[in-house]
Design a protein around this motif. Structure first.
Motif, short mmCIF file in Angstrom:
data_model
loop_
_atom_site.label_atom_id
_atom_site.label_comp_id
_atom_site.label_asym_id
_atom_site.label_seq_id
_atom_site.Cartn_x
_atom_site.Cartn_y
_atom_site.Cartn_z
N ASP A 19 0.83 -1.19 0.00
CA ASP A 19 0.00 0.00 0.00
C ASP A 19 0.87 1.25 0.00
N ASP A 20 0.34 2.31 -0.54
CA ASP A 20 0.96 3.64 -0.48
C ASP A 20 2.39 3.67 -1.00
N ILE A 21 2.60 3.18 -2.21
CA ILE A 21 3.92 3.25 -2.82
C ILE A 21 4.12 4.65 -3.39
N GLU A 22 5.24 5.25 -3.06
CA GLU A 22 5.59 6.55 -3.61
C GLU A 22 6.92 6.42 -4.33
N ILE A 23 7.03 7.09 -5.47
CA ILE A 23 8.26 7.04 -6.25
C ILE A 23 8.89 8.43 -6.23
N TYR A 24 10.16 8.47 -5.90
CA TYR A 24 10.92 9.71 -5.91
C TYR A 24 11.97 9.61 -6.99
N ASP A 25 12.04 10.61 -7.82
CA ASP A 25 13.01 10.65 -8.91
C ASP A 25 14.21 11.49 -8.46
N ASP A 37 5.09 8.15 -14.42
CA ASP A 37 4.78 7.28 -15.56
C ASP A 37 4.18 5.98 -15.03
N PRO A 38 2.97 5.59 -15.45
CA PRO A 38 2.34 4.37 -14.96
C PRO A 38 3.20 3.12 -15.17
N LYS A 39 3.99 3.10 -16.23
CA LYS A 39 4.86 1.94 -16.48
C LYS A 39 5.95 1.85 -15.41
N ILE A 40 6.48 3.00 -15.03
CA ILE A 40 7.51 3.00 -13.99
C ILE A 40 6.91 2.58 -12.65
N LEU A 41 5.71 3.07 -12.35
CA LEU A 41 5.04 2.70 -11.11
C LEU A 41 4.77 1.20 -11.07
N ALA A 42 4.28 0.63 -12.17
CA ALA A 42 4.01 -0.81 -12.24
C ALA A 42 5.29 -1.61 -12.06
N GLN A 43 6.37 -1.14 -12.67
CA GLN A 43 7.66 -1.83 -12.54
C GLN A 43 8.16 -1.76 -11.10
N ALA A 44 8.01 -0.61 -10.47
CA ALA A 44 8.44 -0.45 -9.07
C ALA A 44 7.62 -1.36 -8.16
N GLN A 45 6.31 -1.45 -8.39
CA GLN A 45 5.46 -2.31 -7.58
C GLN A 45 5.85 -3.77 -7.75
N THR A 46 6.10 -4.20 -8.97
CA THR A 46 6.49 -5.58 -9.24
C THR A 46 7.79 -5.92 -8.53
#
Length: 102
Positions: A19-25, A37-46
């Motif tokens: 839950d609550d994944i945040e991505i920092y660039d 980018d949804p692709k980057i978020l999906a990759q990070a979640q995986t």
């Protein structure tokens, strides 16, 4: 006195939730200010789910789940006054189930 025999199937991982994944660039310094980018978020979640599962496996989660299930069932059915025997088929593979589409 009644006798109850229970055989538990092998333990199994059904899913891994995050839950609550945040991505920092770190390159742009956006810190969540820019659209991700949804692709980057999906990759990070995986990748994160894989890491969580690997750490859980190293922590012997499958054997712990098996022992906990066995203990809980014994305690539950002991309340009935019956003689309870709980056997297991052992710990299953520590992996997510393989899904097939189609």
């Amino acid at each position: 006195m009644p006798q109850i025999n229970i055989t538990l199937p092998p333990t199994e991982v059904f899913s891994v939730y995050l839950d609550d994944i945040e991505i920092y660039d770190w390159q742009t310094g956006a810190f969540g200010m820019m659209q991700v980018d949804p692709k980057i978020l999906a990759q990070a979640q995986t990748m994160a789910k894989k890491e969580v599962l690997e750490r859980a496996c190293r922590g012997d989660v499958m054997d712990m789940a098996l022992q906990n299930a066995q203990t809980q069932l014994q305690q539950l059915f002991t309340l009935t006054g019956a003689v309870v025997t709980v056997t297991t088929q052992g710990a299953g593979a520590c992996q997510l189930p393989v899904t097939t589409n189609g």
